[in-house]
Design a protein around this motif. Structure first.
Motif, PDB file in Angstrom:
ATOM      1  N   HIS A  81       0.842  -1.197   0.000  1.00  0.00           N
ATOM      2  CA  HIS A  81       0.000   0.000   0.000  1.00  0.00           C
ATOM      3  C   HIS A  81       0.876   1.245   0.000  1.00  0.00           C
ATOM      4  CE1 HIS A  81      -3.512   2.471   0.460  1.00  0.00           C
ATOM      5  NE2 HIS A  81      -3.017   3.026   1.555  1.00  0.00           N
ATOM      6  N   GLY A  82       1.944   1.201   0.770  1.00  0.00           N
ATOM      7  CA  GLY A  82       2.899   2.298   0.767  1.00  0.00           C
ATOM      8  C   GLY A  82       3.027   3.055   2.074  1.00  0.00           C
ATOM      9  N   PHE A  83       2.079   2.880   2.995  1.00  0.00           N
ATOM     10  CA  PHE A  83       2.182   3.630   4.255  1.00  0.00           C
ATOM     11  C   PHE A  83       3.402   3.197   5.051  1.00  0.00           C
ATOM     12  CE2 PHE A  83      -0.362  -0.038   5.393  1.00  0.00           C
ATOM     13  CZ  PHE A  83       0.038  -0.371   6.675  1.00  0.00           C
ATOM     14  N   ALA A  84       3.742   1.904   5.017  1.00  0.00           N
ATOM     15  CA  ALA A  84       4.911   1.413   5.750  1.00  0.00           C
ATOM     16  C   ALA A  84       6.223   1.883   5.115  1.00  0.00           C
ATOM     17  CB  ALA A  84       4.880  -0.117   5.823  1.00  0.00           C
ATOM     18  N   GLU A  85       6.174   2.244   3.831  1.00  0.00           N
ATOM     19  CA  GLU A  85       7.358   2.732   3.117  1.00  0.00           C
ATOM     20  C   GLU A  85       7.393   4.258   3.045  1.00  0.00           C
ATOM     21  OE1 GLU A  85       6.548  -1.360   2.285  1.00  0.00           O
ATOM     22  OE2 GLU A  85       5.255   0.354   1.956  1.00  0.00           O
ATOM     23  N   GLN A  86       6.488   4.913   3.754  1.00  0.00           N
ATOM     24  CA  GLN A  86       6.416   6.382   3.811  1.00  0.00           C
ATOM     25  C   GLN A  86       6.420   7.023   2.408  1.00  0.00           C
ATOM     26  OE1 GLN A  86       9.640   5.346   5.682  1.00  0.00           O
ATOM     27  NE2 GLN A  86       8.273   4.517   7.230  1.00  0.00           N
ATOM     28  N   HIS A 110      -1.796   4.540  -1.661  1.00  0.00           N
ATOM     29  CA  HIS A 110      -1.753   5.422  -0.499  1.00  0.00           C
ATOM     30  C   HIS A 110      -1.852   6.911  -0.838  1.00  0.00           C
ATOM     31  CE1 HIS A 110      -1.229   6.299   3.704  1.00  0.00           C
ATOM     32  NE2 HIS A 110      -0.009   6.795   3.583  1.00  0.00           N
ATOM     33  N   THR A 111      -1.183   7.390  -1.876  1.00  0.00           N
ATOM     34  CA  THR A 111      -1.163   8.834  -2.160  1.00  0.00           C
ATOM     35  C   THR A 111      -2.346   9.285  -3.017  1.00  0.00           C
ATOM     36  OG1 THR A 111       0.128   8.638  -4.197  1.00  0.00           O
ATOM     37  CG2 THR A 111       1.363   8.838  -2.121  1.00  0.00           C
ATOM     38  N   HIS A 112      -3.039   8.339  -3.641  1.00  0.00           N
ATOM     39  CA  HIS A 112      -4.151   8.618  -4.557  1.00  0.00           C
ATOM     40  C   HIS A 112      -3.692   9.342  -5.825  1.00  0.00           C
ATOM     41  CE1 HIS A 112      -7.693   8.067  -1.551  1.00  0.00           C
ATOM     42  NE2 HIS A 112      -6.624   7.425  -1.108  1.00  0.00           N
ATOM     43  N   LYS A 113      -2.401   9.393  -6.067  1.00  0.00           N
ATOM     44  CA  LYS A 113      -1.858  10.071  -7.251  1.00  0.00           C
ATOM     45  C   LYS A 113      -1.264   9.030  -8.195  1.00  0.00           C
ATOM     46  CE  LYS A 113      -0.873  14.251  -4.715  1.00  0.00           C
ATOM     47  NZ  LYS A 113       0.129  15.023  -4.010  1.00  0.00           N
ATOM     48  N   ALA A 114      -1.809   8.961  -9.402  1.00  0.00           N
ATOM     49  CA  ALA A 114      -1.338   7.992 -10.387  1.00  0.00           C
ATOM     50  C   ALA A 114       0.054   8.379 -10.895  1.00  0.00           C
ATOM     51  CB  ALA A 114      -2.321   7.930 -11.551  1.00  0.00           C
ATOM     52  N   VAL A 115       0.952   7.374 -10.926  1.00  0.00           N
ATOM     53  CA  VAL A 115       2.347   7.604 -11.315  1.00  0.00           C
ATOM     54  C   VAL A 115       2.881   6.353 -12.010  1.00  0.00           C
ATOM     55  CG1 VAL A 115       4.704   7.902 -10.432  1.00  0.00           C
ATOM     56  CG2 VAL A 115       2.830   9.124  -9.353  1.00  0.00           C
ATOM     57  N   THR A 116       3.653   6.535 -13.070  1.00  0.00           N
ATOM     58  CA  THR A 116       4.506   5.467 -13.579  1.00  0.00           C
ATOM     59  C   THR A 116       5.907   6.048 -13.714  1.00  0.00           C
ATOM     60  OG1 THR A 116       4.045   5.940 -15.910  1.00  0.00           O
ATOM     61  CG2 THR A 116       2.684   4.268 -14.849  1.00  0.00           C
ATOM     62  N   ASP A 117       6.895   5.199 -13.454  1.00  0.00           N
ATOM     63  CA  ASP A 117       8.277   5.644 -13.513  1.00  0.00           C
ATOM     64  C   ASP A 117       9.147   4.426 -13.797  1.00  0.00           C
ATOM     65  OD1 ASP A 117      10.482   7.304 -13.368  1.00  0.00           O
ATOM     66  OD2 ASP A 117      10.283   7.750 -11.228  1.00  0.00           O
ATOM     67  N   TYR A 118      10.376   4.688 -14.169  1.00  0.00           N
ATOM     68  CA  TYR A 118      11.365   3.633 -14.387  1.00  0.00           C
ATOM     69  C   TYR A 118      12.688   4.147 -13.850  1.00  0.00           C
ATOM     70  CZ  TYR A 118      14.260   0.139 -16.709  1.00  0.00           C
ATOM     71  OH  TYR A 118      15.153  -0.868 -16.971  1.00  0.00           O
ATOM     72  N   ARG A 119      13.236   3.443 -12.850  1.00  0.00           N
ATOM     73  CA  ARG A 119      14.504   3.860 -12.242  1.00  0.00           C
ATOM     74  C   ARG A 119      15.413   2.664 -12.030  1.00  0.00           C
ATOM     75  NH1 ARG A 119      12.844   7.567  -7.196  1.00  0.00           N
ATOM     76  NH2 ARG A 119      11.054   8.524  -8.189  1.00  0.00           N
ATOM     77  N   ASP A 120      16.583   2.744 -12.595  1.00  0.00           N
ATOM     78  CA  ASP A 120      17.610   1.723 -12.371  1.00  0.00           C
ATOM     79  C   ASP A 120      17.096   0.298 -12.549  1.00  0.00           C
ATOM     80  OD1 ASP A 120      19.460   3.735 -11.725  1.00  0.00           O
ATOM     81  OD2 ASP A 120      18.757   3.762  -9.644  1.00  0.00           O
ATOM     82  N   GLY A 121      16.353   0.062 -13.628  1.00  0.00           N
ATOM     83  CA  GLY A 121      15.855  -1.281 -13.914  1.00  0.00           C
ATOM     84  C   GLY A 121      14.583  -1.655 -13.192  1.00  0.00           C
ATOM     85  N   LEU A 122      13.991  -0.738 -12.449  1.00  0.00           N
ATOM     86  CA  LEU A 122      12.769  -1.006 -11.687  1.00  0.00           C
ATOM     87  C   LEU A 122      11.608  -0.188 -12.251  1.00  0.00           C
ATOM     88  CD1 LEU A 122      11.606  -2.460  -9.125  1.00  0.00           C
ATOM     89  CD2 LEU A 122      12.107  -0.344  -7.887  1.00  0.00           C
TER      90      LEU A 122
END
Length: 152
Positions: A81-86, A110-122
């Motif tokens: 969900h993301g709350f544990a990862e702040q 958790h943030t309700h904001k849609a995002v896609t990203d690619y960082r360092d193979g992830l």
């Protein structure tokens, strides 16, 4: 393989149902918390699909795990969900946990904001809040991994 990704339904199963009927070929559903019981209200729309769920901060008394590592078509997916990862303060903890788990994709809500990203193979995705009609799709193909942000 197509995977639908939902988060933060907060009691609204209607939008999830519409998204599922719009994607009949989706083989897996991942719900990233804050509405763990909402998939129960959909019935036939989830039939025959693998379901993965994690606990959100609003899922009181939940027995679901805080995060889950899933393998789909040989690709490891870190789900939280993301709350544990702040995640409201950034993605560094999320990225660290996903990489430590050997994941190629990290999913959070958790943030309700849609995002896609690619960082360092992830590959990183937050599908937004399905309560507002936002959700995500992951397509794992022979040519690669594709993340899409969609709306009902």
């Amino acid at each position: 393989m197509r995977i639908l990704v939902f988060s933060d339904s907060h009691g609204n199963s209607r939008c999830m149902s519409e998204a599922l009927y719009s994607n009949p070929n989706a083989e897996m559903i991942i719900h990233l918390g804050d509405g763990e019981r909402d998939l129960n209200d959909i019935g036939d729309a989830v039939a025959g699909r693998k379901i993965i769920q994690v606990c959100g901060n609003c899922d009181l008394y939940s027995l679901l795990p805080t995060n889950e590592l899933v393998t789909a078509d040989g690709v490891k997916i870190f789900c939280t969900h993301g709350f544990a990862e702040q995640v409201k303060s950034g993605n560094s903890v999320l990225i660290s946990k996903a990489k430590e788990a050997g994941a190629r994709i990290a999913l959070y809500g958790h943030t309700h904001k849609a995002v896609t990203d690619y960082r360092d193979g992830l590959y990183i995705m937050n599908p937004g809040s399905i309560r507002s009609g936002d959700y995500g799709a992951i397509d794992i193909t022979e040519k690669g991994i594709y993340l899409s942000l969609l709306e009902v």
